[in-house]
Scaffold this motif. Structure first.
Motif, PDB file in Angstrom:
ATOM      1  N   VAL A   8       0.765  -1.315  -0.042  1.00  0.00           N
ATOM      2  CA  VAL A   8       0.000   0.196  -0.200  1.00  0.00           C
ATOM      3  C   VAL A   8       0.652   1.566  -0.343  1.00  0.00           C
ATOM      4  N   PRO A   9       1.110   2.174  -1.225  1.00  0.00           N
ATOM      5  CA  PRO A   9       1.907   3.167  -1.117  1.00  0.00           C
ATOM      6  C   PRO A   9       1.098   3.708   0.116  1.00  0.00           C
ATOM      7  N   ASN A  10       3.276   4.245   0.916  1.00  0.00           N
ATOM      8  CA  ASN A  10       3.244   5.346   2.329  1.00  0.00           C
ATOM      9  C   ASN A  10       3.140   6.735   1.727  1.00  0.00           C
ATOM     10  N   ARG A  11       2.680   7.711   0.578  1.00  0.00           N
ATOM     11  CA  ARG A  11       2.110   8.211   0.012  1.00  0.00           C
ATOM     12  C   ARG A  11       1.158   8.577  -0.808  1.00  0.00           C
ATOM     13  N   PRO A  71       2.597  11.829   3.083  1.00  0.00           N
ATOM     14  CA  PRO A  71       3.647  10.768   3.651  1.00  0.00           C
ATOM     15  C   PRO A  71       1.295  10.127   4.597  1.00  0.00           C
ATOM     16  N   GLN A  72       1.428   9.285   3.927  1.00  0.00           N
ATOM     17  CA  GLN A  72       0.330   8.777   5.263  1.00  0.00           C
ATOM     18  C   GLN A  72       0.900   7.328   5.180  1.00  0.00           C
ATOM     19  N   ARG A  73      -0.115   6.475   6.369  1.00  0.00           N
ATOM     20  CA  ARG A  73      -0.281   5.858   7.262  1.00  0.00           C
ATOM     21  C   ARG A  73      -0.350   4.750   6.895  1.00  0.00           C
ATOM     22  N   TYR A  82      -7.332   5.010  -1.331  1.00  0.00           N
ATOM     23  CA  TYR A  82      -6.095   5.257   0.225  1.00  0.00           C
ATOM     24  C   TYR A  82      -5.390   6.631  -0.514  1.00  0.00           C
ATOM     25  N   GLY A  83      -5.243   7.808  -0.112  1.00  0.00           N
ATOM     26  CA  GLY A  83      -4.546   8.570  -0.107  1.00  0.00           C
ATOM     27  C   GLY A  83      -4.957   9.043  -1.986  1.00  0.00           C
ATOM     28  N   GLY A  84      -5.829   8.937  -2.439  1.00  0.00           N
ATOM     29  CA  GLY A  84      -6.522   9.310  -3.778  1.00  0.00           C
ATOM     30  C   GLY A  84      -5.807   7.973  -5.338  1.00  0.00           C
TER      31      GLY A  84
END
Length: 215
Positions: free
Chosen positions: A111-114, A120-122, A177-179
Motif C-alpha cells: 500500500v503506498p506510503n504517500r 506521507p500517509q499511514r 486511500y490517499g487518492g
C-alpha cells in the motif's frame, strides 16, 4: 434449513469471528484442519491474517494449496478474506518475493506510503473506507456486492499490502486511500474475495456473507 460452509483452518486466521458472522447469517460452519475434507465442501471460506509468507507456508505445508486449487476448479463457491484473498494470486512482494497459489493472475504489492500528491500517509491502512467501482466501471449486479451500487458502502480494512490483479475484469471493487485506487474485492465466477474483513464490517459485511450463502 441452514447452509453449510467449510472454513479452512491452517493456523493463520481469526476463525471465531469469521465463524460467528456466518452463523449469524444462518450458516452451519464446519472448520477443517485436514485438506482432504475440502473436496466434500459445498462452499469454502479461506480467511487469513498476518504476513503473506507465513500464511502461504502454512497453507502449503499442511496440504491445503492443492486442495484449494482443486476446489476452485469445480466451480463451487469460494470466499477468500484478507490474506486469504492475497494468497490466491501469483506472487507477493511482502518481505521479498513469495509465490502464491497462482489461481488469479497478479501481484500483491505494498500500500503506498504517500498520497498521490506526495504527502506521507499511514501504513498499514486501518479503519473504515468506502467501496467504489474500479476503473473498468464493473457493474455489481449479480456479484458479491449486488445491491450496493451507488451507495459507497463502508467496510473495515487492516492491511499493508494489497492485490493488483493482472486481469482488470477480476477486479470487483476498489477503495481510495490517499487518492490511490486499492483493490478491495475480486470476483471471477464463483471465486470471490475481499481485502477487507466482512466479519468486522457491520451490516454491509453481513450482507456479503448472505450473498455468498445464496450463490
Amino acid at each position: 434449513m441452514s447452509k453449510r460452509i467449510t472454513l479452512v483452518d491452517y493456523g493463520m486466521a481469526n476463525l471465531l469471528n469469521v465463524a460467528r458472522a456466518f452463523e449469524h447469517c444462518g450458516a452451519e460452519v464446519r472448520v477443517v484442519e485436514d485438506p482432504k475434507s475440502v473436496a466434500s465442501a459445498g462452499r469454502l471460506v479461506v480467511p487469513g491474517v498476518g504476513a503473506f509468507k507465513d500464511c502461504i507456508d502454512e497453507v502449503n505445508s499442511r496440504g491445503f494449496g492443492d486442495a484449494i486449487r482443486d476446489f476452485v476448479a469445480t466451480g463451487r463457491p469460494i470466499f477468500g478474506i484478507c490474506v486469504g484473498m492475497q494468497i490466491l494470486f501469483d506472487v507477493s512482494e511482502e518481505f521479498g518475493e513469495h509465490k502464491g497459489l497462482g489461481i488469479l493472475p497478479g501481484r500483491v504489492r505494498a500500500v503506498p506510503n504517500r498520497t498521490v500528491s506526495g504527502e506521507p500517509q499511514r501504513v498499514p491502512h486501518i479503519g473504515w473506507n468506502h467501496l467504489v467501482r474500479p476503473a473498468t466501471g464493473r457493474n455489481w449486479r449479480g456479484t458479491l456486492l449486488d445491491g450496493l451500487d451507488g451507495k459507497r458502502p463502508a467496510v473495515y480494512f487492516v492491511h499493508s499490502f494489497a492485490a493488483d490483479p493482472a486481469d482488470p475484469t477480476d477486479r470487483l471493487a476498489d477503495c481510495l486511500y490517499g487518492g490511490h485506487a486499492i483493490c478491495a474485492a475480486v470476483q471471477r465466477g464463483n471465486l470471490m474475495a475481499t481485502q477487507f474483513h466482512p466479519e468486522r464490517s457491520g451490516e454491509t459485511g453481513l450482507s456479503l456473507v448472505r450473498r455468498f450463502l445464496d450463490v
